[in-house]
Write an enzyme that holds these catalytic residues in place. Structure first.
Site, PDB file in Angstrom:
ATOM      1  N   CYS A   1      72.093  79.583 -38.012  1.00 10.75           N
ATOM      2  CA  CYS A   1      73.416  79.181 -37.531  1.00 10.75           C
ATOM      3  C   CYS A   1      73.241  77.744 -37.099  1.00 10.75           C
ATOM      4  O   CYS A   1      72.613  77.470 -36.079  1.00 10.75           O
ATOM      5  CB  CYS A   1      73.897  80.034 -36.358  1.00 10.75           C
ATOM      6  SG  CYS A   1      75.448  79.388 -35.694  1.00 10.75           S
TER       7      CYS A   1
ATOM      8  N   CYS B   1      75.248  77.042 -33.581  1.00 13.10           N
ATOM      9  CA  CYS B   1      74.783  77.639 -32.320  1.00 13.10           C
ATOM     10  C   CYS B   1      73.745  78.720 -32.636  1.00 13.10           C
ATOM     11  O   CYS B   1      72.624  78.396 -32.997  1.00 13.10           O
ATOM     12  CB  CYS B   1      75.952  78.164 -31.499  1.00 13.10           C
ATOM     13  SG  CYS B   1      77.217  79.055 -32.414  1.00 13.10           S
ATOM     14  N   SER B   2      74.103  79.984 -32.516  1.00 13.36           N
ATOM     15  CA  SER B   2      73.111  81.032 -32.769  1.00 13.36           C
ATOM     16  C   SER B   2      73.770  82.333 -33.221  1.00 13.36           C
ATOM     17  O   SER B   2      73.343  83.408 -32.820  1.00 13.36           O
ATOM     18  CB  SER B   2      72.271  81.275 -31.508  1.00 13.36           C
ATOM     19  OG  SER B   2      73.128  81.588 -30.431  1.00 13.36           O
ATOM     20  N   CYS B   3      74.828  82.256 -34.039  1.00 18.27           N
ATOM     21  CA  CYS B   3      75.520  83.453 -34.521  1.00 18.27           C
ATOM     22  C   CYS B   3      74.524  84.344 -35.276  1.00 18.27           C
ATOM     23  O   CYS B   3      73.694  83.846 -36.046  1.00 18.27           O
ATOM     24  CB  CYS B   3      76.686  83.060 -35.411  1.00 18.27           C
ATOM     25  SG  CYS B   3      77.914  82.084 -34.507  1.00 18.27           S
TER      26      CYS B   3
HETATM   27 FE    FE Z   1      76.595  80.303 -34.050  1.00 18.62          FE
END
Ligand code: FE
Length: 201
Positions: free
Chosen positions: A104, A107-109
């Site tokens: 991602c 961000c950190s999906c």
């Molecule tokens: Fe994300």
């Protein structure tokens, strides 16, 4: 004697979270019992073992595999894995010719119902930037060296779409049960930074 004062930096994330929880509870905005339930759920019920069961089922059941590749959200829900951060999951099948890896960049999906919470490296700005520009180098640093004939595809997760890599079933696992197969499947393989190793005999 100097009075010890706390600077903003001296508060750890855990301390900040606790203070926030206290204030929200005090004001009646959150219920500590509900919070405890959520934490327990992520500690005990949600994690890469869920995704591993999906992968193992796909390896042993060609019809399930077809459903997974057509609609991974629905196929995962068949095994009971659904919910927040898993509203739209797409499965990517690794083959001899194509290797998928997920990031991602924003961000950190991450597909929570299948893999739990993302590991630290997944949130690291260096991984997020570099795996797009030089995926082979990054994969090699993780210990996965791909042949020149293998195409690497990098997928950027978003809040809308999250990915599950369906790794290749290792050779020599014909005699294993679905449960034994699931035990071989790692989180890293389902993000695409590793392959699934055959069991040691
Ligand atoms: Fe994300």
């Amino acid at each position: 004697m100097a009075i010890q004062t706390r600077t903003e930096e001296s508060f750890t994330p855990a301390m900040r979270t606790e203070a926030l929880e206290d204030i929200l509870t005090e004001r009646g905005l959150v219920d500590p019992k509900v919070l405890a339930g959520l934490i327990k759920n992520f500690e005990e019920n949600v994690g890469p073992m869920n995704g591993a069961r999906v992968v193992a089922r796909a390896w042993v059941d060609p019809e399930f595999r077809a459903r997974l590749l057509a609609d991974a959200t629905a196929a995962s829900a068949e095994l009971g894995y659904k919910g927040a951060q898993g509203e739209c999951i797409v499965a990517l099948e690794n083959t001899d010719r194509v290797h998928h890896v997920v990031v991602c960049t924003l961000c950190s999906c991450y597909p929570w119902p299948l893999l739990g919470l993302p590991p630290g490296w997944y949130k690291d700005p260096a991984y997020r930037a570099r795996v797009v520009r030089e995926p082979r180098t990054v994969l090699a640093e993780f210990g996965l060296t791909l042949g020149a004939g293998v195409e690497v595809r990098v997928w950027d997760s978003t809040a809308e779409v999250r990915y599950l890599v369906l790794p290749q079933r290792p050779a020599g696992t014909e005699g294993l049960t679905e449960e034994e197969l699931a035990a071989l499947v790692t989180r890293d393989a389902m993000v695409g930074i590793a392959s699934v190793a055959a069991p040691r005999r």
